[in-house]
Scaffold this active site. Structure first.
Site, PDB file in Angstrom:
ATOM      1  CB  SER A   1      -0.943   0.008   1.193  1.00  0.00           C
ATOM      2  OG  SER A   1      -0.204  -0.040   2.392  1.00  0.00           O
TER       3      SER A   1
ATOM      4  CE  LYS B   1      -7.074  -1.833   3.815  1.00  0.00           C
ATOM      5  NZ  LYS B   1      -7.092  -0.724   4.768  1.00  0.00           N
TER       6      LYS B   1
ATOM      7  CG  HIS C   1      -4.032  -1.882   0.003  1.00  0.00           C
ATOM      8  ND1 HIS C   1      -4.598  -0.629   0.166  1.00  0.00           N
ATOM      9  CD2 HIS C   1      -3.575  -2.249   1.226  1.00  0.00           C
ATOM     10  CE1 HIS C   1      -4.466  -0.254   1.426  1.00  0.00           C
ATOM     11  NE2 HIS C   1      -3.852  -1.224   2.098  1.00  0.00           N
TER      12      HIS C   1
HETATM   13  C1  LIG Z   1      -2.453  -5.003   3.911  1.00  0.00           C
HETATM   14  C2  LIG Z   1      -3.503  -4.741   4.940  1.00  0.00           C
HETATM   15  N1  LIG Z   1      -4.014  -5.776   5.626  1.00  0.00           N
HETATM   16  C3  LIG Z   1      -4.955  -5.596   6.554  1.00  0.00           C
HETATM   17  C4  LIG Z   1      -5.431  -4.341   6.853  1.00  0.00           C
HETATM   18  C5  LIG Z   1      -6.477  -4.192   7.907  1.00  0.00           C
HETATM   19  O1  LIG Z   1      -7.722  -4.059   7.315  1.00  0.00           O
HETATM   20  P1  LIG Z   1      -8.970  -3.429   8.104  1.00  0.00           P
HETATM   21  O2  LIG Z   1      -8.864  -1.959   7.978  1.00  0.00           O
HETATM   22  O3  LIG Z   1     -10.139  -4.007   7.391  1.00  0.00           O
HETATM   23  O4  LIG Z   1      -8.878  -3.888   9.505  1.00  0.00           O
HETATM   24  C6  LIG Z   1      -4.944  -3.237   6.167  1.00  0.00           C
HETATM   25  C7  LIG Z   1      -5.452  -1.877   6.492  1.00  0.00           C
HETATM   26  O5  LIG Z   1      -4.804  -0.884   6.378  1.00  0.00           O
HETATM   27  C8  LIG Z   1      -3.949  -3.424   5.184  1.00  0.00           C
HETATM   28  O6  LIG Z   1      -3.451  -2.396   4.498  1.00  0.00           O
END
Ligand SMILES: Cc1ncc(COP(=O)(O)O)c(C=O)c1O
Length: 396
Positions: free
Chosen positions: A186, A244, A214
């Site tokens: 990200s 997201k 992402h």
């Molecule tokens: C790669 C990744 N995994 C997991 C998450 C966590 O997701 P959530 O916001 O649904 O808890 C994020 C959130 O920023 C993320 O970028």
């Protein structure tokens, strides 16, 4: 009387963060999180959300959520294993599995807690996890919780992964070895080298875990990075979030039926925490249906991403090696990246500065997340502001 030790701890640490410019003052968004947002009464072009497809404010999701409140109420009522599994949760899991091309899926309350749940349900202290050095915090915490030996490999460095996989498996020290990676990273927008990762996994019999937070809704015509490479039957865990591109809240793992059966009896956040609300489940289901019915929003996202990238690149900004709509503007100096973000804000663009330790030192950047909901007019306005501030700060 409350603890003086705690007071001392909080005061000294908060002051420390403030003195070092590391204390994050959180902005309040007044109203919905759309392509434009309002903060302190000012309307700004929002280039900081993960609402890739604009679904967070889509009328079809809002309608689905409202109907679910009417038919099922405001909350799930209990942990799912007790009596909180609603038909809406089952429907959501069926849709996720169909979307991801797997036998089954399990939904969690968030992406973060999904990683905490799923990794530790399968890996333990007798195992090892090969983890990309740029993996998300929730992966890192999920790995730590499992107590498995964590072996970091250099970001997307397949020679390093192979050498460490060989060493770990040939050492005879571990019962199981997993390789875990983000599907799309990200901070830079680059895509994991999944074909090579899968090849190495096959060679050394590694468990494969892809966090596609992402990638879902973005790559593979929306179905994610595993589909992008056609590897649906070669990746054990396709993890993703509903927060997201899907625009709501929640996380999931899609995979083999036996894996999902195990996670439903052994992953602790599933067993000991109440599930997402009926409105969340119904809105997520509707979002996934929409992505399966049409690629229109996905195409718009890529069109907008490419448009913004080209515009910023033409101005002379370093936009890195992103392969997705995520568009970093790499400034280098951390303070300058923060000043740049602040000036963009003052002129009407909300794009956050990302600095060490989230990214390596001297690669401070302002990160832009264009969405399908942005209009060309908004993007042109943003590019114009980038030009003005870029020149003012002598960045271009
Ligand atoms: C790669 C990744 N995994 C997991 C998450 C966590 O997701 P959530 O916001 O649904 O808890 C994020 C959130 O920023 C993320 O970028």
């Amino acid at each position: 009387m409350t603890s003086r030790k705690l007071d001392h701890f909080l005061e000294s640490n908060i002051n420390d963060l403030k003195e070092n410019g590391l204390y994050n003052e959180i902005d309040t968004v007044e109203g919905a999180n759309g392509p434009e947002i309002t903060i302190k009464g000012e309307t700004l072009i929002n280039l900081s959300s993960n609402n890739y497809l604009g679904l967070a404010t889509h009328h079809e999701l809002k309608d689905a959520a409202k109907q679910a409140v009417d038919s099922h109420g405001a909350g799930a009522g209990a942990v799912r294993t007790i009596n909180g599994t609603l038909d809406l949760h089952i429907e959501l899991e069926k849709r996720i599995a169909a979307f991801k091309g797997t036998e089954a899926a399990i939904a969690y309350q968030s992406g973060f807690n999904c990683n905490m749940a799923a990794i530790s349900a399968v890996m333990d202290k007798n195992d090892a996890i090969l983890s990309d050095s740029l993996n998300h915090a929730s992966i890192i915490d999920g790995c730590r919780l499992s107590k498995a030996k964590i072996i970091r490999f250099e970001h997307s460095d397949m020679a390093d992964l192979r050498a460490k996989a060989k060493e770990a498996t040939e050492s005879g020290t571990y019962n199981k070895v997993m390789v875990i990676t983000d599907g799309v990273f990200s901070m830079d927008g680059d895509i994991a080298k999944l074909p090579e990762i899968v090849e190495i996994a096959e060679e050394f019999d590694l468990i494969t875990y892809v966090d596609d937070a992402h990638g879902s809704g973005v790559t593979g015509d929306g179905a994610g990075t595993v589909k992008h490479f056609g590897l649906q039957d070669k990746v054990d865990f396709q993890m993703g979030t509903l927060s997201k591109a899907i625009g709501v809240i929640g996380g999931y793992v899609a995979g083999k039926q036996s894996l999902i059966d195990w996670l439903k009896v052994r992953s602790r956040p599933f067993l000991f925490s109440t599930a997402v609300s009926p409105a969340d489940a119904a809105a997520s289901t509707r979002a996934i249906e929409m992505l399966m019915e049409s690629t229109e929003l996905n195409e718009k996202l890529w069109e907008n991403g490419n448009y913004l990238k080209e515009g910023l690149k033409k101005l002379g900004f370093d936009i890195g090696d992103s392969e997705t709509p995520i568009t970093p503007c790499i400034i280098g100096d951390e303070k300058q990246a923060q000043t740049f973000s602040k000036r963009l804000y003052e002129e009407g663009v909300y794009a956050k500065a990302i600095v060490f330790p989230t990214v390596p030192r001297r690669t401070g950047r302002v990160r832009n997340m264009p969405t399908a909901a942005h209009t060309k007019e908004m993007l042109d306005r943003a590019i114009g502001i980038y030009e003005k501030i870029g020149k003012e700060l002598k960045l271009i």
